[in-house]
Write a protein that holds these residues in place. Structure first.
Motif, short mmCIF file in Angstrom:
data_model
loop_
_atom_site.label_atom_id
_atom_site.label_comp_id
_atom_site.label_asym_id
_atom_site.label_seq_id
_atom_site.Cartn_x
_atom_site.Cartn_y
_atom_site.Cartn_z
N TYR A 39 0.86 -1.19 0.00
CA TYR A 39 0.00 0.00 0.00
C TYR A 39 0.89 1.23 0.00
O TYR A 39 1.65 1.47 0.93
CB TYR A 39 -0.92 0.01 1.22
N TYR A 40 0.78 2.02 -1.08
CA TYR A 40 1.68 3.15 -1.29
C TYR A 40 0.85 4.42 -1.41
O TYR A 40 -0.02 4.54 -2.29
CB TYR A 40 2.48 2.90 -2.58
N TYR A 48 -1.75 -6.98 6.34
CA TYR A 48 -0.94 -6.39 5.27
C TYR A 48 -0.25 -7.49 4.48
O TYR A 48 -0.27 -7.52 3.25
CB TYR A 48 0.09 -5.44 5.90
N LEU A 49 0.37 -8.42 5.22
CA LEU A 49 1.06 -9.54 4.57
C LEU A 49 0.09 -10.37 3.75
O LEU A 49 0.41 -10.79 2.63
CB LEU A 49 1.77 -10.40 5.61
N ALA A 53 -1.57 4.70 4.57
CA ALA A 53 -2.02 4.07 3.33
C ALA A 53 -2.83 2.81 3.63
O ALA A 53 -3.88 2.58 3.03
CB ALA A 53 -0.83 3.75 2.43
N GLN A 54 -2.35 1.99 4.56
CA GLN A 54 -3.11 0.80 4.91
C GLN A 54 -4.45 1.17 5.53
O GLN A 54 -5.47 0.56 5.22
CB GLN A 54 -2.33 -0.11 5.87
N GLY A 63 -2.02 3.94 11.88
CA GLY A 63 -2.44 4.63 10.66
C GLY A 63 -3.68 5.47 10.90
O GLY A 63 -3.78 6.61 10.43
N ASP A 64 -4.63 4.92 11.66
CA ASP A 64 -5.85 5.67 12.00
C ASP A 64 -5.51 6.93 12.79
O ASP A 64 -6.05 8.01 12.53
CB ASP A 64 -6.82 4.81 12.80
N LEU A 65 -4.62 6.80 13.77
CA LEU A 65 -4.22 7.94 14.60
C LEU A 65 -3.56 9.02 13.74
O LEU A 65 -3.84 10.21 13.89
CB LEU A 65 -3.29 7.49 15.72
N ALA A 66 -2.69 8.60 12.83
CA ALA A 66 -2.03 9.56 11.94
C ALA A 66 -3.06 10.32 11.10
O ALA A 66 -2.98 11.54 10.96
CB ALA A 66 -1.01 8.86 11.06
#
Length: 173
Positions: free
Chosen positions: A59-60, A103-104, A136-137, A149-152
């Motif tokens: 995921y980019y 992710y994997l 991204a994820q 990721g959610d926090l970011a």
């Protein structure tokens, strides 16, 4: 759910991603998240590039506004705070480990690459290394899978719900 399988990638998508990145898009296998206007925000990239290079970052984050917002948060030391959160909160740590496994699994649907076996992105599952990959994820999976990721995204000045896309100079299909 926008995780694999993805919608077919169009030539327009690739043109926009190339404009976003300032270079030709490489080995895009799907658009994992989009801006409300439809422009790509997150691309899914083949785990092995056409030249044979392993590419663990499935995921980019391609959207320039999102990328800039994550860079700002990294400079503001959010990664340090998140690493401390991982060390102190068992629930966050367990969810982060699950995000790593997901992710994997998502990447594995597009081929096995022994050179990156067990390596996801963003420092998962034990540290916080790259907010871009983690956001991204989160954008690809939706809220609730990757707590960092959610926090970011919550702390970000950018939102996937508000279009601030520039004119990419790409004709509509």
């Amino acid at each position: 759910m926008t995780r694999p399988p993805f919608d077919e990638v169009t030539e327009r998508d690739l043109a926009i991603v190339s404009a976003q990145l300032g270079r030709p898009a490489r080995n895009v296998v799907g658009i994992a998240a989009r801006c409300v206007c439809g422009a790509p925000t997150v691309v899914a990239t083949s785990p092995r590039l056409a030249d044979g290079t392993p590419f663990p970052t499935f995921y980019y984050l391609s959207h320039p506004g999102a990328t800039a917002a994550m860079s700002f948060l990294e400079a503001a030391q959010l990664m340090v705070e998140c690493t401390e959160l991982l060390a102190s909160d068992d629930d966050v740590r367990a969810a982060y480990e699950q995000a790593h496994r997901e992710y994997l699994a998502d990447r594995a649907r597009f081929g096995a690459v022994p050179e990156v076996d067990g390596i996801s992105a963003g420092g998962m599952p034990t540290r916080v290394k790259c907010l871009h990959a983690l956001a991204a994820q989160s954008l690809a999976a939706g809220p609730g899978l990757n707590p960092i990721g959610d926090l970011a995204l919550e702390r970000s000045s950018w939102s996937p719900d508000v279009c601030r896309c520039p004119d990419y100079g790409v004709d509509a299909e």
